[in-house]
Design an enzyme around this catalytic site. Structure first.
Site, PDB file in Angstrom:
ATOM      1  N   ASN A 108       0.820  -1.221   0.000  1.00 37.44           N
ATOM      2  CA  ASN A 108       0.000   0.000   0.000  1.00 37.44           C
ATOM      3  C   ASN A 108       0.849   1.265   0.000  1.00 37.44           C
ATOM      4  O   ASN A 108       0.409   2.319  -0.465  1.00 37.44           O
ATOM      5  CB  ASN A 108      -0.913   0.051   1.229  1.00 37.44           C
ATOM      6  CG  ASN A 108      -1.874  -1.112   1.339  1.00 37.44           C
ATOM      7  OD1 ASN A 108      -2.210  -1.544   2.425  1.00 37.44           O
ATOM      8  ND2 ASN A 108      -2.323  -1.627   0.205  1.00 37.44           N
ATOM      9  N   ASP A 129     -12.764  -0.533  -4.482  1.00 34.16           N
ATOM     10  CA  ASP A 129     -12.063  -1.221  -5.565  1.00 34.16           C
ATOM     11  C   ASP A 129     -12.884  -2.347  -6.181  1.00 34.16           C
ATOM     12  O   ASP A 129     -12.349  -3.204  -6.856  1.00 34.16           O
ATOM     13  CB  ASP A 129     -10.723  -1.778  -5.062  1.00 34.16           C
ATOM     14  CG  ASP A 129     -10.893  -2.794  -3.932  1.00 34.16           C
ATOM     15  OD1 ASP A 129     -12.054  -3.070  -3.541  1.00 34.16           O
ATOM     16  OD2 ASP A 129      -9.873  -3.314  -3.436  1.00 34.16           O
ATOM     17  N   CYS A 148     -15.257 -26.747 -18.778  1.00 37.47           N
ATOM     18  CA  CYS A 148     -14.515 -27.798 -19.481  1.00 37.47           C
ATOM     19  C   CYS A 148     -13.150 -27.302 -19.954  1.00 37.47           C
ATOM     20  O   CYS A 148     -12.189 -28.062 -20.033  1.00 37.47           O
ATOM     21  CB  CYS A 148     -15.322 -28.349 -20.658  1.00 37.47           C
ATOM     22  SG  CYS A 148     -15.542 -27.175 -22.015  1.00 37.47           S
TER      23      CYS A 148
END
Length: 998
Positions: free
Chosen positions: A493, A557, A613
């Site tokens: 940060n 965010d 898949c």
């Protein structure tokens, strides 16, 4: 005249930046990880070897200083000759009252606070005079020179010196006068940019390539290629037209899905498969000097509703420069005579320009009135933009600004022109610069403001700084800023969230930021919470809480949280200011009751999910293998242990579970839980064995089974090959302990198994020697192909493992396993507990990324997919949003300008939403989206903001309600969708949603 410098030890010296080779520099990923995804390692290393000179420590200068120190240049010299004044406290967030009282030099005052932003950057200072007689040879030691608060004549002289120096010194001039700002860039005659856009090259699969003059390439599944004519693409894995592989071809775009690549008539016919990648082509940009650019400026246009504005501001600010030269001062505040002189000067200057627009007299008069003042949000916005240009100048990453950028905030001051001159007069406090622009009444409204800010990350820190400079939420005026964020500060940060320092790591963001904000402006009232804002906390953030607010700010965010906060703001009729960034991109959205639509009024298309898949059996690109590895981590080390714990918390007795299973009762998850219990390792060696067996299962047996079910020559019903692009046939991997990737997978998996099963191990147990010894004793069962169905339908979703049907044979096996465990005394309280691991990407010591990186890379090898490095793997697996301080500062500045308009109660036409991409660079200001109204009938309509209130009483019935609606609004409800009791400490209300009416 030479300039002297003061370094961090406060010694005056001729500063010479130390030299460092690029090869010796390591990037601190724990600090710079989010920025690395924006700039890349090459640019980061270039930046870390660069020296920058920055003159002027006013509001704009300190913004630029903050951003480039956070970014990580090698050396920054802060230059200023002025002493701190009370006025400066309203624009420079790194000055304090003591600096004013002791009349410190501004550069010396801000130096320690700028320097502590980044320990990797050497910050020094200079307070020597810089004028037309100064010997500029000292600038030769710098790669970039930035001037703020500098007269135009001196800017031109220094620019000429930088431009004609070999190699050129990159030059940036920035000015902020009241409501107008400008940025000028000159990076020399030949400035090479390695990557103009910074966009990641995506693999695009090919549907067909024709033989012809020219050959036409069509993308698979109507995917848009995103190319532009003149760009080049590189081909790989093309079958049939094999000679294209490894070659780059220039494209001419035909449609969003197709393009030509020149003559392919002599090549072999295209068979199938293949993909292409955009080739990054370096580009050279040519710059003129400031003197050359004055009469015929190249300008960026940010607001297409005011296309002439940049040229109008250009003329007005050149006239302001001329005014200063003539009068040796700026126009006096509110002086009509000075304003008219400036208008006349602007008209004269405009006639000398080759490229010009009609003079905007209103703009010039507003500039004259506010020139001595400052709008901190405007300085923040242009400071972010200018800082990104500095990084471009040092690295050659992203397209540079050519060559002028102008922005005005005339919409902020237009409605204030009728106020008396007294409104704008200085009062000797920190708000004088702001007061010059917006007046005393508006300042008082800002002081009284009660704001709720959700989130305290990078944007949150920037917003709190802007609040402090604007005087938002002062205690003496009963104002308040309430900020909430449940997160703790992490080292990563510190690269953007500039209110935090290394000593704050693992402390709450909100409370730490609140303390730092009060250091900038001690008069504020900041209430810091540690709550998430969601339905679970509506008892705290209830209607009574919202009723006390003036507006809401989101610094979030993720979209889900934004949507929730937006819904609460709309239901409580509160304005909402939203903003966000991704790398160099940023956006702002202004939501005002009864004027604009809300955040929830529009929805971005959902993120495209990778078919089940594809993940399970047919990965085509590296993103598929990384997501598969991340899913394996989640399943094995988080989800299954959590289910295991929940099961045994619900069913505390293994004997009771056995009895119910013998009676054929269905216990959800029992089969999977018993399986985990029966295979539970009890010592470190067992964890190694389990990891080795997983290697065999994932990377050998899976491939053998797929090739057994679908041999290489398998064809579909239409006769085409099953194994063709984007399907890739797998190749089984034989385990080799000497292969570092194989070793990394086994050790990281074993560590994680040990941790979830609470099994101790030592560093010695992780050595290659110890692991080799244990692996040598393992016998791997021989592979036998199974006759099982492998899913190939891309529309089939992933099944819930806990709800899969269990065969009678599997039931009998589970019963036998549980009986055996009980008999062997293996069902102890310790063995009925596991320790789930939550994926943590930023801790390099926990082995989480080791597992994901190894598993993803091995799967990529198995399918012949190009392996990604650890940095890219971490970004994709951790869903990391690339971020950089420049964009954060710009977006927070722009949204804070809108805050002033909201507080002033301005009309719809005053508000702007914004999108920008500092990399290109482009900025687009647009009108906010107007609220949509639904017409019920000719005289009745409603929008999302409308509320029809019916006052009832204790015995008020639904029938009474329907009658009241009919009487008051002329419509008769025929169906009520919702009846909700709302009571959060205010008068109880009934919320009725009318679904049908007549």
């Amino acid at each position: 005249m030479n300039l002297s410098y003061t370094d961090s030890a406060s010694r005056t010296s001729e500063f010479s930046p130390p030299k460092m080779s690029a090869d010796s520099m390591e990037i601190d990923d724990s600090l710079y990880s989010r920025q690395r995804y924006v700039l890349g390692d090459s640019a980061m290393q270039q930046m870390a070897q660069s020296s920058v000179f920055l003159s002027g420590m006013g509001g704009l200068g300190v913004e630029i200083a903050k951003n480039i120190v956070l970014a990580g240049v090698k050396v920054l010299t802060l230059h200023d000759t002025k002493q701190c004044e009370t006025w400066d406290l309203g624009s420079n967030f790194f000055l304090r009252q003591d600096d004013v009282l002791t009349q410190r030099n501004r550069a010396l005052a801000v130096h320690p606070r700028v320097a502590e932003l980044n320990p990797y950057v050497h910050v020094d200072t200079s307070s020597s005079s810089l004028d037309l007689s100064t010997d500029l040879s000292f600038l030769k030691r710098y790669q970039c020179v930035i001037l703020t608060e500098t007269r135009l004549s001196l800017q031109k002289k220094i620019n000429d010196f930088c431009h004609f120096h070999q190699p050129p010194i990159r030059f940036i001039g920035c000015d902020a006068y009241g409501i107008c700002v400008r940025v000028f860039c000159d990076f020399g005659d030949q400035f090479e940019v390695s990557d103009p856009t910074g966009e990641e090259a995506k693999e695009m699969f090919i549907q067909n390539i024709t033989q012809g003059k020219p050959g036409v390439v069509t993308c698979m599944d109507s995917r848009t290629h995103g190319l532009q004519t003149g760009q080049s693409v590189l081909f790989r894995e093309v079958n049939g037209m094999d000679s294209l592989n490894g070659t780059a071809r220039q494209v001419t775009v035909l449609s969003p899905y197709s393009f030509t690549i020149g003559d392919t008539s002599c090549l072999q016919p295209y068979a199938h498969g293949g993909f292409f990648l955009l080739v990054k082509t370096p580009r050279t940009y040519s710059f003129e000097t400031m003197e050359q650019q004055l009469s015929e400026p190249q300008v960026l246009t940010p607001d297409f509703s005011k296309p002439e504005a940049p040229l109008q501001i250009h003329a007005a600010m050149l006239a302001l420069d001329a005014f200063q030269e003539q009068h040796n001062r700026l126009p006096n505040i509110g002086c009509c005579q000075d304003a008219e002189v400036l208008v006349k000067l602007t008209e004269e200057v405009n006639l000398t320009l080759t490229t010009r627009a009609p003079v905007n007299s209103e703009l010039v008069r507003c500039l004259s009135r506010t020139a001595q003042g400052s709008l901190p949000p405007l300085a923040a916005a242009v400071g972010g933009i200018a800082s990104q240009e500095v990084l471009k100048a040092l690295t050659g990453k992203f397209a540079p600004l050519q060559q002028w950028f102008y922005l005005d905030a005339i919409e902020v001051v237009k409605p204030l022109q009728s106020l008396s001159a007294e409104e704008f007069s200085p009062r000797g406090d920190r708000y004088d610069g702001l007061r010059v622009c917006i007046g005393e009444t508006m300042c008082l409204e800002l002081h009284k403001l009660r704001v709720f800010m959700v989130g305290c990350g990078a944007i949150g820190c920037e917003m709190l700084k802007n609040f402090a400079l604007l005087g938002v939420g002062l205690a003496k005026s009963s104002g308040e800023v309430c900020v909430t964020d449940p997160d703790l500060i992490e080292k990563s940060n510190l690269n953007r969230q500039f209110l935090f320092r290394s000593q704050h790591i693992q402390k709450p963001k909100s409370t730490t930021a609140a303390v730092a904000t009060l250091e900038i402006n001690p008069e504020m009232q900041v209430d810091a919470h540690l709550n998430k804002v969601c339905p679970a906390t509506e008892g705290v953030y209830n209607d009574l809480f919202y009723s006390r607010l003036h507006l809401v700010v989101t610094a979030l965010d993720n979209v889900e949280a934004r949507r929730y906060v937006d819904s609460r703001s709309v239901s409580n009729q509160k304005a909402l200011l939203d903003s966000g960034t991704m790398g160099t991109k940023g956006h702002t959205e202004i939501i005002v009751p009864n004027l604009t639509e809300s955040y929830n009024s529009h929805r971005d298309p959902p993120e495209e999910e990778i078919p089940f898949c594809t993940l399970k059996s047919f990965p085509a690109v590296i993103e598929h293998t990384i997501q598969w590895a991340r899913d394996k981590f989640e399943s094995a080390f988080a989800h299954k242990p959590t289910i295991y714990n929940m099961f045994w918390q619900t069913h505390s007795s293994a004997e009771a579970v056995l009895q119910r299973m013998q009676q054929r009762e269905t216990l959800e998850g029992a089969f999977q839980v018993v399986k985990l219990l029966s295979r539970r390792p009890s010592q470190w060696e067992h964890c190694i064995i389990l990891a080795r067996l997983k290697f065999d299962k994932y990377f050998k047996r899976k491939a053998l089974q797929l090739l057994h079910s679908f041999p290489l020559d398998t064809r579909l019903k239409d006769g085409s090959l099953f194994w063709q692009s984007p399907k890739r046939p797998p190749s089984p991997i034989e385990f080799d302990l000497k292969d570092s990737l194989h070793f990394s997978f086994v050790v990281s998996a074993a560590r994680l198994y040990a941790e979830i099963y609470n099994i101790p191990y030592s560093e010695k147990d992780l050595s290659q020697e110890a692991v080799s010894r244990m692996l040598s004793e393992i016998t791997i069962p021989e592979y036998r192909p199974a006759e099982k169905r492998i899913e190939t339908d891309e529309n089939v979703k992933k099944p819930d493992q806990m709800k899969l049907s269990v065969s009678s044979e599997e039931e009998r096996e589970a019963i036998a396993q549980l009986e055996e465990a009980i008999t062997a005394d293996h069902v102890t309280p310790e063995r009925l507990r596991m320790s789930p691991r939550m994926f943590e990407k930023d801790d390099d010591l926990n082995g989480h990324m080791d597992f994901v990186a190894a598993a993803s890379s091995l799967r990529a090898r198995m399918y012949s997919i190009e392996v990604a490095d650890r940095l890219k793997t971490k970004r994709i697996a951790g869903k990391i949003i690339p971020a950089i301080a420049t964009a954060t500062a710009a977006v927070a500045g722009l949204v804070s300008l809108e805050l002033v308009k909201v507080v002033g109660g301005y009309g719809f036409e005053s508000f702007n939403n914004c999108f920008f991409n500092l990399a290109i660079p482009v900025m687009v200001l647009t009108e906010a989206a107007p609220v949509k109204r639904t017409q019920i009938r000719e005289d009745i309509s409603f929008s999302i903001w409308d509320r029809w209130t019916v006052w009832g009483h204790q015995h008020f019935s639904l029938s009474d309600f329907i009658k009241a609606v009919l009487v008051n609004y002329g419509i008769e409800p025929t169906m009520v969708l919702t009846v909700l009791q709302v009571n959060y400490g205010i008068d109880p209300t009934i919320v009725l949603t009318v679904l049908y009416y007549r």
